[in-house]
Design a protein around this motif. Structure first.
Motif, PDB file in Angstrom:
ATOM      1  N   TYR A   1      -9.506  30.988  28.704  1.00  0.00           N
ATOM      2  CA  TYR A   1      -9.304  29.852  27.790  1.00  0.00           C
ATOM      3  C   TYR A   1      -8.177  30.165  26.809  1.00  0.00           C
ATOM      4  CZ  TYR A   1     -10.970  26.014  24.689  1.00  0.00           C
ATOM      5  OH  TYR A   1     -11.107  24.870  23.934  1.00  0.00           O
ATOM      6  N   ASP A   2      -8.188  31.370  26.246  1.00  0.00           N
ATOM      7  CA  ASP A   2      -7.137  31.785  25.313  1.00  0.00           C
ATOM      8  C   ASP A   2      -5.762  31.742  25.965  1.00  0.00           C
ATOM      9  OD1 ASP A   2      -8.910  32.264  23.230  1.00  0.00           O
ATOM     10  OD2 ASP A   2      -9.066  34.416  23.623  1.00  0.00           O
ATOM     11  N   GLU A   3      -5.698  32.071  27.253  1.00  0.00           N
ATOM     12  CA  GLU A   3      -4.418  32.115  27.962  1.00  0.00           C
ATOM     13  C   GLU A   3      -4.036  30.767  28.567  1.00  0.00           C
ATOM     14  OE1 GLU A   3      -4.356  36.800  29.343  1.00  0.00           O
ATOM     15  OE2 GLU A   3      -5.062  35.284  30.756  1.00  0.00           O
ATOM     16  N   ALA A   4      -4.836  29.735  28.289  1.00  0.00           N
ATOM     17  CA  ALA A   4      -4.595  28.383  28.812  1.00  0.00           C
ATOM     18  C   ALA A   4      -4.702  28.316  30.331  1.00  0.00           C
ATOM     19  CB  ALA A   4      -3.242  27.842  28.345  1.00  0.00           C
ATOM     20  N   ALA A   5      -5.377  29.296  30.946  1.00  0.00           N
ATOM     21  CA  ALA A   5      -5.682  29.209  32.371  1.00  0.00           C
ATOM     22  C   ALA A   5      -6.792  28.186  32.598  1.00  0.00           C
ATOM     23  CB  ALA A   5      -6.100  30.570  32.904  1.00  0.00           C
ATOM     24  N   LEU A   6      -7.632  27.995  31.580  1.00  0.00           N
ATOM     25  CA  LEU A   6      -8.643  26.938  31.579  1.00  0.00           C
ATOM     26  C   LEU A   6      -8.344  25.993  30.426  1.00  0.00           C
ATOM     27  CD1 LEU A   6     -11.953  29.013  32.032  1.00  0.00           C
ATOM     28  CD2 LEU A   6     -10.783  27.647  33.777  1.00  0.00           C
ATOM     29  N   ASP A   7      -8.332  24.684  30.705  1.00  0.00           N
ATOM     30  CA  ASP A   7      -8.195  23.728  29.605  1.00  0.00           C
ATOM     31  C   ASP A   7      -9.567  23.571  28.938  1.00  0.00           C
ATOM     32  OD1 ASP A   7      -9.761  21.862  31.065  1.00  0.00           O
ATOM     33  OD2 ASP A   7      -7.998  20.879  31.903  1.00  0.00           O
ATOM     34  N   PRO A   8      -9.655  22.862  27.817  1.00  0.00           N
ATOM     35  CA  PRO A   8     -10.937  22.784  27.097  1.00  0.00           C
ATOM     36  C   PRO A   8     -12.096  22.283  27.944  1.00  0.00           C
ATOM     37  CG  PRO A   8      -9.171  22.013  25.698  1.00  0.00           C
ATOM     38  CD  PRO A   8      -8.568  22.226  27.039  1.00  0.00           C
ATOM     39  N   GLU A   9     -11.884  21.222  28.709  1.00  0.00           N
ATOM     40  CA  GLU A   9     -12.962  20.684  29.540  1.00  0.00           C
ATOM     41  C   GLU A   9     -13.400  21.707  30.591  1.00  0.00           C
ATOM     42  OE1 GLU A   9     -14.011  16.881  32.467  1.00  0.00           O
ATOM     43  OE2 GLU A   9     -12.065  16.996  31.465  1.00  0.00           O
ATOM     44  N   ALA A  10     -12.424  22.349  31.223  1.00  0.00           N
ATOM     45  CA  ALA A  10     -12.748  23.331  32.263  1.00  0.00           C
ATOM     46  C   ALA A  10     -13.465  24.541  31.675  1.00  0.00           C
ATOM     47  CB  ALA A  10     -11.478  23.771  32.984  1.00  0.00           C
ATOM     48  N   TYR A  11     -13.054  24.962  30.491  1.00  0.00           N
ATOM     49  CA  TYR A  11     -13.702  26.117  29.865  1.00  0.00           C
ATOM     50  C   TYR A  11     -15.174  25.824  29.586  1.00  0.00           C
ATOM     51  CZ  TYR A  11     -15.259  29.261  26.164  1.00  0.00           C
ATOM     52  OH  TYR A  11     -15.993  30.143  25.409  1.00  0.00           O
ATOM     53  N   TRP A  12     -15.446  24.719  28.916  1.00  0.00           N
ATOM     54  CA  TRP A  12     -16.830  24.428  28.550  1.00  0.00           C
ATOM     55  C   TRP A  12     -17.678  24.098  29.781  1.00  0.00           C
ATOM     56  CZ3 TRP A  12     -18.677  26.265  24.390  1.00  0.00           C
ATOM     57  CH2 TRP A  12     -17.864  26.432  23.264  1.00  0.00           C
ATOM     58  N   THR A  13     -17.082  23.482  30.784  1.00  0.00           N
ATOM     59  CA  THR A  13     -17.806  23.227  32.032  1.00  0.00           C
ATOM     60  C   THR A  13     -18.157  24.539  32.715  1.00  0.00           C
ATOM     61  OG1 THR A  13     -16.714  21.088  32.334  1.00  0.00           O
ATOM     62  CG2 THR A  13     -17.670  22.104  34.284  1.00  0.00           C
ATOM     63  N   THR A  14     -17.218  25.498  32.707  1.00  0.00           N
ATOM     64  CA  THR A  14     -17.459  26.810  33.308  1.00  0.00           C
ATOM     65  C   THR A  14     -18.554  27.563  32.566  1.00  0.00           C
ATOM     66  OG1 THR A  14     -15.155  26.928  34.045  1.00  0.00           O
ATOM     67  CG2 THR A  14     -16.374  28.996  33.961  1.00  0.00           C
ATOM     68  N   VAL A  15     -18.534  27.506  31.245  1.00  0.00           N
ATOM     69  CA  VAL A  15     -19.586  28.134  30.439  1.00  0.00           C
ATOM     70  C   VAL A  15     -20.948  27.550  30.799  1.00  0.00           C
ATOM     71  CG1 VAL A  15     -20.518  28.332  28.087  1.00  0.00           C
ATOM     72  CG2 VAL A  15     -18.085  28.790  28.512  1.00  0.00           C
ATOM     73  N   ALA A  16     -21.014  26.227  30.889  1.00  0.00           N
ATOM     74  CA  ALA A  16     -22.285  25.556  31.206  1.00  0.00           C
ATOM     75  C   ALA A  16     -22.767  25.910  32.612  1.00  0.00           C
ATOM     76  CB  ALA A  16     -22.124  24.048  31.056  1.00  0.00           C
ATOM     77  N   GLN A  17     -21.861  25.902  33.565  1.00  0.00           N
ATOM     78  CA  GLN A  17     -22.246  26.198  34.948  1.00  0.00           C
ATOM     79  C   GLN A  17     -22.766  27.630  35.100  1.00  0.00           C
ATOM     80  OE1 GLN A  17     -18.630  25.206  37.032  1.00  0.00           O
ATOM     81  NE2 GLN A  17     -19.247  23.071  37.370  1.00  0.00           N
ATOM     82  N   ALA A  18     -22.255  28.540  34.282  1.00  0.00           N
ATOM     83  CA  ALA A  18     -22.680  29.939  34.369  1.00  0.00           C
ATOM     84  C   ALA A  18     -24.146  30.121  34.007  1.00  0.00           C
ATOM     85  CB  ALA A  18     -21.818  30.804  33.462  1.00  0.00           C
ATOM     86  N   VAL A  19     -24.693  29.161  33.275  1.00  0.00           N
ATOM     87  CA  VAL A  19     -26.111  29.228  32.888  1.00  0.00           C
ATOM     88  C   VAL A  19     -26.885  28.015  33.431  1.00  0.00           C
ATOM     89  CG1 VAL A  19     -25.861  30.707  30.872  1.00  0.00           C
ATOM     90  CG2 VAL A  19     -25.432  28.261  30.643  1.00  0.00           C
ATOM     91  N   SER A  20     -26.332  27.443  34.504  1.00  0.00           N
ATOM     92  CA  SER A  20     -26.985  26.327  35.204  1.00  0.00           C
ATOM     93  C   SER A  20     -27.246  25.139  34.285  1.00  0.00           C
ATOM     94  CB  SER A  20     -28.306  26.802  35.838  1.00  0.00           C
ATOM     95  OG  SER A  20     -28.072  27.878  36.725  1.00  0.00           O
ATOM     96  N   ARG A  21     -26.247  24.779  33.498  1.00  0.00           N
ATOM     97  CA  ARG A  21     -26.333  23.618  32.620  1.00  0.00           C
ATOM     98  C   ARG A  21     -25.220  22.634  32.966  1.00  0.00           C
ATOM     99  NH1 ARG A  21     -30.122  26.589  31.539  1.00  0.00           N
ATOM    100  NH2 ARG A  21     -31.100  26.877  29.467  1.00  0.00           N
ATOM    101  N   ARG A  22     -25.409  21.400  32.542  1.00  0.00           N
ATOM    102  CA  ARG A  22     -24.376  20.375  32.700  1.00  0.00           C
ATOM    103  C   ARG A  22     -24.112  19.764  31.332  1.00  0.00           C
ATOM    104  NH1 ARG A  22     -25.219  16.484  37.795  1.00  0.00           N
ATOM    105  NH2 ARG A  22     -23.066  16.064  37.222  1.00  0.00           N
ATOM    106  N   LEU A  23     -22.849  19.422  31.097  1.00  0.00           N
ATOM    107  CA  LEU A  23     -22.456  18.851  29.819  1.00  0.00           C
ATOM    108  C   LEU A  23     -21.856  17.469  30.015  1.00  0.00           C
ATOM    109  CD1 LEU A  23     -20.679  21.957  28.243  1.00  0.00           C
ATOM    110  CD2 LEU A  23     -22.809  20.938  27.421  1.00  0.00           C
ATOM    111  N   THR A  24     -22.137  16.575  29.089  1.00  0.00           N
ATOM    112  CA  THR A  24     -21.476  15.276  29.086  1.00  0.00           C
ATOM    113  C   THR A  24     -20.137  15.409  28.360  1.00  0.00           C
ATOM    114  OG1 THR A  24     -22.434  14.608  26.959  1.00  0.00           O
ATOM    115  CG2 THR A  24     -23.727  14.140  28.956  1.00  0.00           C
ATOM    116  N   ASP A  25     -19.293  14.411  28.534  1.00  0.00           N
ATOM    117  CA  ASP A  25     -17.994  14.422  27.859  1.00  0.00           C
ATOM    118  C   ASP A  25     -18.172  14.474  26.344  1.00  0.00           C
ATOM    119  OD1 ASP A  25     -16.765  14.290  30.305  1.00  0.00           O
ATOM    120  OD2 ASP A  25     -16.311  12.145  30.197  1.00  0.00           O
ATOM    121  N   SER A  26     -19.146  13.747  25.833  1.00  0.00           N
ATOM    122  CA  SER A  26     -19.360  13.727  24.387  1.00  0.00           C
ATOM    123  C   SER A  26     -19.852  15.089  23.883  1.00  0.00           C
ATOM    124  CB  SER A  26     -20.353  12.628  23.997  1.00  0.00           C
ATOM    125  OG  SER A  26     -21.603  12.846  24.617  1.00  0.00           O
ATOM    126  N   GLN A  27     -20.664  15.774  24.681  1.00  0.00           N
ATOM    127  CA  GLN A  27     -21.117  17.105  24.285  1.00  0.00           C
ATOM    128  C   GLN A  27     -19.963  18.102  24.254  1.00  0.00           C
ATOM    129  OE1 GLN A  27     -24.229  17.500  27.277  1.00  0.00           O
ATOM    130  NE2 GLN A  27     -25.789  17.613  25.663  1.00  0.00           N
TER     131      GLN A  27
END
Length: 224
Positions: free
Chosen positions: A50-76
Motif C-alpha cells: 500500500y505504501d508503495e502504491a502497488a495496492l490502491d486504497p480499495e485493493a488494500y482494504w479488500t486484501t486486508v478483509a479477505q485475509a481474515v475472511s471478511r467482506r467490506l462495502t464501499d462505504s466501510q
C-alpha cells in the motif's frame, strides 16, 4: 569532534507524528469485527504494498478483509480510509517545532516517509506540519524504506551529499540503510534519548535539547 550536518531528513511516523491512537485501531478493527491485535497484524501484513502504491486504497482494504475472511462495502472502505488517515495526523511533542526552527535557521530539511496516497494527502493538509525543502513519499517513488531508491530520491531532491546529512527514523533497519549510503543516522526511540545523542554527536545550530526546554517552559504555556 562533533559533526555539523548541512541537512536533516526526518521520518514521519513516530518521529514527527505520534503513533496511531489505540482507539482508532479499535475503531477500524470493529468495522471488520476483529480483535484489535488481529486487525493490527493484517493491517501491517499488506502495508508495504500500500505504501508503495502497488495496492490502491480499495485493493488494500479488500486484501486486508479477505485475509481474515471478511467482506467490506464501499462505504466501510471509505470510513476505514478516513480513520486510518486521521490516526496518523497527530503531531509528536517538540519535533515538528524543532524542524520548523531548523528550517528557519537555514538548515536544509526533508521529510522521508513510507506513506500511502490517502495518508500523504491528508497529512500534507495538516497546518502543524513544518515546511521542508523537499518531501519524499514512498507512494510517489513506488519504493519504501529501506530501499536504496527512496533514499537516493530524497538526497537528490535536497541536493546534498550523503555525508552532509543526518537522518532520523524510529526503525533501526531504516537508519542502517541510510548509514550504508554514507549518511549519519540516529534511531529515534524517545525525545530524551534523541536529544542526548544529538547533543553528544552533532553540532546543530538549533539544539533539540534547547527546543525541548523552550517548548515545555511554563511561560510558553501561559494564557498571556
Amino acid at each position: 569532534m562533533r559533526i555539523r550536518p548541512a541537512a536533516i531528513i526526518f521520518d514521519y511516523g513516530n518521529v514527527l507524528s505520534e503513533p496511531q491512537p489505540w482507539s482508532d485501531v479499535q475503531a477500524m478493527a470493529s468495522i471488520l469485527d476483529l480483535p484489535a491485535e488481529t486487525f493490527r497484524r493484517v493491517y501491517w501484513q499488506f502495508r508495504l504494498a500500500y505504501d508503495e502504491a502497488a495496492l490502491d486504497p480499495e485493493a488494500y482494504w479488500t486484501t486486508v478483509a479477505q485475509a481474515v475472511s471478511r467482506r467490506l462495502t464501499d462505504s466501510q472502505i471509505l470510513v476505514l480510509i478516513e480513520i486510518d488517515c486521521r490516526g496518523w495526523a497527530h503531531p509528536a511533542a517538540v519535533i515538528p517545532e524543532w524542524a520548523r526552527q531548523l528550517h528557519r535557521a537555514g538548515l536544509r530539511t526533508a521529510l522521508l516517509s513510507n506513506m500511502p496516497v490517502p495518508v500523504r494527502d491528508y497529512v500534507s493538509r495538516c497546518t502543524w506540519l513544518p515546511p521542508f525543502h523537499h518531501r519524499t513519499f514512498s507512494c510517489d517513488v513506488r519504493a519504501a524504506k529501506p530501499s536504496v531508491k527512496i533514499y537516493r530520491h530524497c538526497l537528490n531532491g535536497l541536493g546534498v551529499a550523503p555525508s552532509d546529512v543526518l537522518f532520523l527514523d524510529d526503525r533501526p533497519e531504516n537508519v542502517q540503510a541510510a548509514q550504508a549510503l554514507g549518511m549519519h543516522g540516529v534511531v529515534f526511540t524517545t525525545l530524551g534519548q534523541a536529544a542526548a545523542e544529538l547533543d553528544r554527536r552533532f553540532d546543530i545550530p538549533v539544539p533539540l535539547a534547547a527546543t525541548v526546554v523552550e517548548t515545555q517552559s511554563p511561560a510558553r504555556h501561559s494564557n498571556r
